[in-house]
Motif scaffolding. Structure first.
Motif, PDB file in Angstrom:
ATOM      1  N   ASP A   1      50.747   8.569  47.597  1.00  0.00           N
ATOM      2  CA  ASP A   1      51.713   8.500  48.691  1.00  0.00           C
ATOM      3  C   ASP A   1      53.126   8.320  48.143  1.00  0.00           C
ATOM      4  O   ASP A   1      54.069   9.000  48.577  1.00  0.00           O
ATOM      5  N   PHE A   2      53.271   7.404  47.206  1.00  0.00           N
ATOM      6  CA  PHE A   2      54.588   7.164  46.627  1.00  0.00           C
ATOM      7  C   PHE A   2      55.125   8.425  45.968  1.00  0.00           C
ATOM      8  O   PHE A   2      56.313   8.760  46.104  1.00  0.00           O
ATOM      9  N   ALA A   3      54.266   9.133  45.250  1.00  0.00           N
ATOM     10  CA  ALA A   3      54.698  10.360  44.572  1.00  0.00           C
ATOM     11  C   ALA A   3      55.171  11.399  45.586  1.00  0.00           C
ATOM     12  O   ALA A   3      56.158  12.113  45.344  1.00  0.00           O
ATOM     13  N   ARG A   4      54.495  11.496  46.729  1.00  0.00           N
ATOM     14  CA  ARG A   4      54.925  12.445  47.759  1.00  0.00           C
ATOM     15  C   ARG A   4      56.304  12.079  48.307  1.00  0.00           C
ATOM     16  O   ARG A   4      57.165  12.949  48.490  1.00  0.00           O
ATOM     17  N   VAL A   5      56.513  10.797  48.564  1.00  0.00           N
ATOM     18  CA  VAL A   5      57.815  10.355  49.070  1.00  0.00           C
ATOM     19  C   VAL A   5      58.897  10.613  48.029  1.00  0.00           C
ATOM     20  O   VAL A   5      59.985  11.128  48.335  1.00  0.00           O
ATOM     21  N   ALA A   6      58.604  10.256  46.778  1.00  0.00           N
ATOM     22  CA  ALA A   6      59.594  10.402  45.710  1.00  0.00           C
ATOM     23  C   ALA A   6      59.927  11.855  45.426  1.00  0.00           C
ATOM     24  O   ALA A   6      61.045  12.168  44.988  1.00  0.00           O
ATOM     25  N   SER A   7      59.002  12.761  45.683  1.00  0.00           N
ATOM     26  CA  SER A   7      59.246  14.176  45.400  1.00  0.00           C
ATOM     27  C   SER A   7      60.142  14.834  46.441  1.00  0.00           C
ATOM     28  O   SER A   7      60.640  15.937  46.218  1.00  0.00           O
ATOM     29  N   CYS A   8      60.330  14.170  47.573  1.00  0.00           N
ATOM     30  CA  CYS A   8      61.207  14.714  48.607  1.00  0.00           C
ATOM     31  C   CYS A   8      62.655  14.335  48.309  1.00  0.00           C
ATOM     32  O   CYS A   8      62.942  13.543  47.411  1.00  0.00           O
ATOM     33  N   ASP A   9      63.565  14.886  49.081  1.00  0.00           N
ATOM     34  CA  ASP A   9      64.990  14.619  48.875  1.00  0.00           C
ATOM     35  C   ASP A   9      65.461  13.372  49.610  1.00  0.00           C
ATOM     36  O   ASP A   9      66.553  12.865  49.343  1.00  0.00           O
ATOM     37  N   GLY A  10      64.649  12.905  50.532  1.00  0.00           N
ATOM     38  CA  GLY A  10      64.982  11.715  51.301  1.00  0.00           C
ATOM     39  C   GLY A  10      63.794  11.359  52.171  1.00  0.00           C
ATOM     40  O   GLY A  10      62.769  12.050  52.164  1.00  0.00           O
ATOM     41  N   ALA A  11      63.913  10.269  52.927  1.00  0.00           N
ATOM     42  CA  ALA A  11      62.782   9.818  53.729  1.00  0.00           C
ATOM     43  C   ALA A  11      63.263   9.192  55.025  1.00  0.00           C
ATOM     44  O   ALA A  11      64.347   8.607  55.091  1.00  0.00           O
ATOM     45  N   LEU A  12      62.431   9.316  56.057  1.00  0.00           N
ATOM     46  CA  LEU A  12      62.669   8.685  57.352  1.00  0.00           C
ATOM     47  C   LEU A  12      61.469   7.799  57.635  1.00  0.00           C
ATOM     48  O   LEU A  12      60.326   8.257  57.619  1.00  0.00           O
ATOM     49  N   LEU A  13      61.748   6.530  57.903  1.00  0.00           N
ATOM     50  CA  LEU A  13      60.691   5.543  58.153  1.00  0.00           C
ATOM     51  C   LEU A  13      60.788   5.063  59.594  1.00  0.00           C
ATOM     52  O   LEU A  13      61.884   4.743  60.075  1.00  0.00           O
TER      53      LEU A  13
ATOM     54  N   ARG B   1      55.576  -5.597  52.209  1.00  0.00           N
ATOM     55  CA  ARG B   1      56.209  -5.582  50.877  1.00  0.00           C
ATOM     56  C   ARG B   1      55.768  -4.356  50.078  1.00  0.00           C
ATOM     57  O   ARG B   1      56.575  -3.733  49.391  1.00  0.00           O
ATOM     58  N   ASP B   2      54.479  -4.014  50.175  1.00  0.00           N
ATOM     59  CA  ASP B   2      53.962  -2.904  49.377  1.00  0.00           C
ATOM     60  C   ASP B   2      54.481  -1.556  49.851  1.00  0.00           C
ATOM     61  O   ASP B   2      54.451  -0.577  49.098  1.00  0.00           O
ATOM     62  N   VAL B   3      54.926  -1.481  51.089  1.00  0.00           N
ATOM     63  CA  VAL B   3      55.540  -0.243  51.567  1.00  0.00           C
ATOM     64  C   VAL B   3      57.048  -0.305  51.386  1.00  0.00           C
ATOM     65  O   VAL B   3      57.640   0.465  50.608  1.00  0.00           O
ATOM     66  N   LEU B   4      57.695  -1.226  52.085  1.00  0.00           N
ATOM     67  CA  LEU B   4      59.155  -1.262  52.100  1.00  0.00           C
ATOM     68  C   LEU B   4      59.747  -1.610  50.746  1.00  0.00           C
ATOM     69  O   LEU B   4      60.610  -0.895  50.218  1.00  0.00           O
ATOM     70  N   LEU B   5      59.302  -2.733  50.181  1.00  0.00           N
ATOM     71  CA  LEU B   5      59.941  -3.174  48.938  1.00  0.00           C
ATOM     72  C   LEU B   5      59.554  -2.295  47.756  1.00  0.00           C
ATOM     73  O   LEU B   5      60.358  -2.094  46.848  1.00  0.00           O
ATOM     74  N   ARG B   6      58.351  -1.738  47.797  1.00  0.00           N
ATOM     75  CA  ARG B   6      58.011  -0.821  46.711  1.00  0.00           C
ATOM     76  C   ARG B   6      58.925   0.390  46.723  1.00  0.00           C
ATOM     77  O   ARG B   6      59.435   0.818  45.668  1.00  0.00           O
ATOM     78  N   LEU B   7      59.155   0.948  47.892  1.00  0.00           N
ATOM     79  CA  LEU B   7      60.049   2.108  47.974  1.00  0.00           C
ATOM     80  C   LEU B   7      61.463   1.732  47.549  1.00  0.00           C
ATOM     81  O   LEU B   7      62.121   2.461  46.796  1.00  0.00           O
TER      82      LEU B   7
ATOM     83  N   PHE C   1      62.484  -0.780  45.579  1.00  0.00           N
ATOM     84  CA  PHE C   1      62.615  -1.151  44.176  1.00  0.00           C
ATOM     85  C   PHE C   1      62.310   0.009  43.234  1.00  0.00           C
ATOM     86  O   PHE C   1      63.048   0.265  42.285  1.00  0.00           O
ATOM     87  N   GLU C   2      61.238   0.746  43.488  1.00  0.00           N
ATOM     88  CA  GLU C   2      60.843   1.791  42.547  1.00  0.00           C
ATOM     89  C   GLU C   2      61.716   3.033  42.662  1.00  0.00           C
ATOM     90  O   GLU C   2      61.847   3.793  41.692  1.00  0.00           O
ATOM     91  N   LEU C   3      62.302   3.264  43.830  1.00  0.00           N
ATOM     92  CA  LEU C   3      63.279   4.349  43.969  1.00  0.00           C
ATOM     93  C   LEU C   3      64.695   3.855  43.689  1.00  0.00           C
ATOM     94  O   LEU C   3      65.649   4.628  43.758  1.00  0.00           O
ATOM     95  N   ASP C   4      64.805   2.575  43.378  1.00  0.00           N
ATOM     96  CA  ASP C   4      66.092   1.929  43.072  1.00  0.00           C
ATOM     97  C   ASP C   4      67.110   2.190  44.181  1.00  0.00           C
ATOM     98  O   ASP C   4      68.245   2.600  43.931  1.00  0.00           O
ATOM     99  N   LEU C   5      66.693   1.916  45.405  1.00  0.00           N
ATOM    100  CA  LEU C   5      67.575   2.092  46.562  1.00  0.00           C
ATOM    101  C   LEU C   5      68.411   0.821  46.697  1.00  0.00           C
ATOM    102  O   LEU C   5      68.155  -0.040  47.546  1.00  0.00           O
ATOM    103  N   TYR C   6      69.427   0.728  45.875  1.00  0.00           N
ATOM    104  CA  TYR C   6      70.100  -0.543  45.660  1.00  0.00           C
ATOM    105  C   TYR C   6      71.172  -0.872  46.691  1.00  0.00           C
ATOM    106  O   TYR C   6      71.743  -1.956  46.676  1.00  0.00           O
ATOM    107  N   ILE C   7      71.423   0.043  47.606  1.00  0.00           N
ATOM    108  CA  ILE C   7      72.384  -0.201  48.684  1.00  0.00           C
ATOM    109  C   ILE C   7      71.665  -0.134  50.029  1.00  0.00           C
ATOM    110  O   ILE C   7      70.950   0.834  50.307  1.00  0.00           O
TER     111      ILE C   7
END
Length: 344
Positions: A55-67, A82-88, A90-96
């Motif tokens: 699932d994470f790989a599918r999200v990361a392979s796109c240009d953006g995401a809508l939750l 945490r495993d959905v929101l914070l993983r996305l 932190f691992e996508l480094d969405l720092y803003i």
């Protein structure tokens, strides 16, 4: 940006996300969507998996995401969200975390003074550090001597890049909000980075407020603010306050960004609201405006503004859900936005 991952989620998430997707298709028919409608509490309760590696790989392979939303009263552990929101994040480094707050109509403001109602500001929240990183622990749990520790973490790199984004977005002023008088080590780092960023924009007025003073001033006169920059915890609280001053959670959108990679995960801030799920009373405008933010992040400003103009039109005309003065259902409010698009 051409391909967008979609996680409808839980509660009202699938309902409001459906309206956001219909609106996106109306203004940007060239977009493609990868819908992960299995990422929800039902699967977590059945399998213990919140967001798999695939699932994470599918999200990361796109240009953006809508939750849509994540959360279900049947799930008592915080690990699911945490495993959905914070993983996305932190691992996508969405720092803003970018939280714009703009009053859509005068009647939506809770403030009595008409001159101070038209809030138009942005909270820039550092999104991957602070007390939410999970550093800490508990000792002697369940005893009279139980001790719980959560550590606030700030790095120069993390704070500096939050400042860079805040100053790049500001047009009138930047206000740093912290609690350096009580949390001096983190506060010292934030204030030094603030001064360094301000030195590069000598034309831009700046201001520093402790968080308690900032909360009071926001309620007194939200028009005094342009861009507010704060750490993860303070930004979390301040952005919910600005959302309420702009009309409430039903119209509040947010974007989790990595400005360096260009990746954006956008979501309404109202949560899954399980009490409203299936009733047709959920307000879809926050999800629709989150879709507009996603278009902004994709460099499609004209399409994004078309959506925002349509939203302002339906709010003005009371073609919206009951929480903001109308009488339409979730799907009816979404259809009204698209009708306003066609009637431009």
């Amino acid at each position: 940006m051409r391909r967008i991952a979609v996680i409808p989620g839980d509660g009202i998430g699938p309902e409001v996300t459906a309206e956001a997707l219909r609106t996106l298709r109306a203004v940007a028919p060239d977009l493609e969507f990868d819908v992960l409608d299995h990422v929800n509490a039902d699967r977590y309760l059945a399998t213990g998996t919140a967001l798999s590696d695939d699932d994470f790989a599918r999200v990361a392979s796109c240009d953006g995401a809508l939750l849509g939303a994540v959360g279900d009263p049947r799930v008592t552990s915080p690990d699911y969200a945490r495993d959905v929101l914070l993983r996305l994040r932190f691992e996508l480094d969405l720092y803003i975390n970018h939280r714009p707050a703009q009053l859509l109509h005068d009647r939506l403001s809770p403030l009595r003074d008409q001159g101070r109602r038209p809030i138009d500001c942005t909270v820039v929240r550092e999104n991957t550090e602070g007390p939410y990183v999970g550093v800490g622990g508990a000792l002697r749990v369940g005893t009279p001597h139980e001790t719980a520790i959560d550590t606030e973490v700030s790095t120069y790199r993390g704070v500096r890049r939050a400042m860079e984004f805040a100053f790049a977005r500001a047009t009138r002023s930047v206000c740093l909000v912290d609690k350096a008088n009580a949390v001096p080590h983190n506060g010292t780092l934030w204030q030094r980075c603030f001064r360094e960023a301000a030195a590069l924009r000598p034309d831009l007025p700046t201001r520093h407020l402790y968080v308690d003073a900032a909360v009071m001033l926001l309620v007194q006169d939200p028009t005094a603010f342009d861009v507010i920059v704060a750490n993860n915890a303070h930004g979390d609280v301040l952005s919910d306050l600005t959302a309420q001053l702009a009309g409430g959670p039903g119209t509040a959108a947010s974007a989790n960004l990595n400005p360096q990679t260009g990746y954006a995960l956008c979501e309404p801030v109202h949560g899954s609201a399980p009490d409203l799920a299936g009733t047709g009373r959920a307000n879809p405008l926050a999800a629709v405006l989150s879709a507009a933010l996603l278009l902004d992040c994709a460099g499609r400003a004209e399409q994004a503004e078309r959506i925002r103009t349509a939203v302002r039109t339906v709010v003005r005309d009371l073609r919206c859900t009951a929480d903001i003065g109308g009488s339409l259902t979730t799907s009816g409010a979404g259809a009204a936005v698209r009708d306003a698009l066609h009637g431009e």
